[in-house]
Design an enzyme around this catalytic site. Structure first.
Site, short mmCIF file in Angstrom:
data_model
loop_
_atom_site.label_atom_id
_atom_site.label_comp_id
_atom_site.label_asym_id
_atom_site.label_seq_id
_atom_site.Cartn_x
_atom_site.Cartn_y
_atom_site.Cartn_z
N PHE A 122 0.83 -1.20 0.00
CA PHE A 122 0.00 0.00 0.00
C PHE A 122 0.87 1.25 0.00
O PHE A 122 1.86 1.33 0.73
CB PHE A 122 -0.87 0.06 1.26
N ASP A 123 0.44 2.24 -0.77
CA ASP A 123 0.94 3.60 -0.59
C ASP A 123 0.28 4.15 0.67
O ASP A 123 -0.70 3.58 1.18
CB ASP A 123 0.58 4.43 -1.82
N GLY A 124 0.79 5.27 1.17
CA GLY A 124 0.22 5.85 2.38
C GLY A 124 -0.82 6.91 2.11
O GLY A 124 -2.03 6.66 2.19
N ASP A 240 -2.02 6.04 -5.50
CA ASP A 240 -2.89 7.04 -6.10
C ASP A 240 -2.20 7.84 -7.20
O ASP A 240 -2.86 8.64 -7.88
CB ASP A 240 -3.40 8.01 -5.02
#
Length: 261
Positions: A122-124, A240
Site C-alpha cells: 500500500f501507498d500511504g 494514487d
C-alpha cells in the site's frame, strides 16, 4: 472470515478464458470470496471457474449499473477492482469502499509455493490515509515538512483503503489463531514517499492509533518506488499516483490506481 473482493470478470479470466491479471492474487479459497461484475460469455466463464477449481470462491455475479455501489455495500465488499476507470470506482471510494482500477497486463505465473503466500503493498497518503498531507505538499515541500512537524502526534484521517487493511489484519489474526502451520499467509507493506522523520513517525502513529500495522514499512523520502517494489515482488500494489503505478508495471508488478479527489 474471508475477505470479500468484487471485480470485473475479465480481471479473473480474459477473453480467451485464460487467467487474467488478478487471478494469482485472489485464487486462495481460504482467504477470499469473490463477486464477479459484468460476466462475459457466462457459459465459458463458468467452465473456466470449474476447471481452475474456483467455484467455492464465487459468491455472486453482478451487473454494473446505477445501483452497483449500493450492491457492493450490501455484500460488505472490502475491495472493488475495475478493469476500466469509469465503472463506479470513484463513487465507491466516495462511499468508503476500497476501490481501484487494475490495468490489464501480462504477468509471469506465480510459483506453486507462492500461490498462497500473498504480499500486498500500500501507498500511504490518499490510499491508507486521507490526502490531507498531499494537498499541503502541492503548496510547497517546505510547507509539508512544517505541517508534519506541527501535527506529528495528530493521527491522520482514514483513507479509502484503511478498511481493506483492517480486513487483512483480521484475516492474519484468524490464520494465526487456528494454530499450527497454514499454507496461506499474508504480508502487508507500507511503501511511501514520506521520509523517516516526522512524516514517517506520523504515518506509523496513525496506524497504531487505529490499532493497525503493516508487516513492514518503507519510507523512501521521495525516491522512486520501482526498485523496492521489484525487491518485494508483491502480488498487488495500490497507489494514487500514476507515475508509481506505471513504474511498477514496467517491472511486471500488478499495480492498481486509486482515484482520490
Amino acid at each position: 472470515m474471508p475477505v470479500t473482493i468484487a471485480m470485473s470478470s475479465e480481471l479473473l479470466f480474459n477473453q480467451e478464458m485464460r487467467p487474467g491479471p488478478a487471478f494469482y492474487f485472489v485464487r486462495s479459497k481460504e482467504l477470499f470470496k469473490l463477486i464477479l461484475i459484468n460476466p462475459k460469455s457466462p457459459h465459458k466463464l463458468n467452465e473456466a471457474i470449474k476447471t481452475k477449481e474456483l467455484s467455492e470462491l464465487i459468491i455472486d455475479f453482478l451487473e454494473s449499473g446505477e445501483d452497483l455501489v449500493a450492491k457492493l455495500q450490501e455484500n460488505k465488499t472490502h475491495l472493488y477492482l475495475s478493469a476500466e476507470p469509469g465503472f463506479k470506482v470513484q463513487e465507491a471510494v466516495n462511499e468508503g469502499i476500497a476501490a481501484a482500477v487494475m490495468f490489464p497486463q501480462k504477468l509471469s505465473e506465480v510459483k506453486e509455493s507462492e500461490k498462497c503466500k500473498l504480499r500486498i503493498v500500500f501507498d500511504g497518503d490518499a490510499v491508507l490515509f486521507s490526502d490531507e498531507s498531499e494537498r499541503v505538499t502541492k503548496t510547497g515541500l517546505q510547507n509539508f515538512f512544517n505541517h508534519e512537524r506541527e501535527k506529528v502526534n495528530e493521527p491522520m484521517r482514514e483513507g479509502p483503503f484503511k478498511g481493506f487493511l483492517e480486513a487483512l489484519r483480521n484475516m492474519q489474526r484468524s490464520l494465526s489463531v487456528k494454530g499450527g502451520p497454514t499454507e496461506c499467509t499474508i504480508s502487508t507493506y507500507l511503501v511511501t514517499a514520506r521520509g523517516a522523520g516526522s512524516p514517517g513517525y506520523r504515518a506509523l502513529n496513525t496506524l497504531k492509533t487505529w490499532g493497525l500495522e503493516t508487516n513492514q514499512a518503507y519510507f523512501l523520502s521521495g525516491d522512486p518506488k520501482g526498485p523496492l517494489l521489484e525487491m518485494i515482488s508483491p502480488h498487488i500494489f495500490f497507489d494514487d499516483q500514476m507515475k508509481h503505478v506505471e513504474g511498477a508495471q514496467e517491472r511486471g508488478i500488478l499495480a492498481c490506481h486509486v482515484p482520490y479527489c
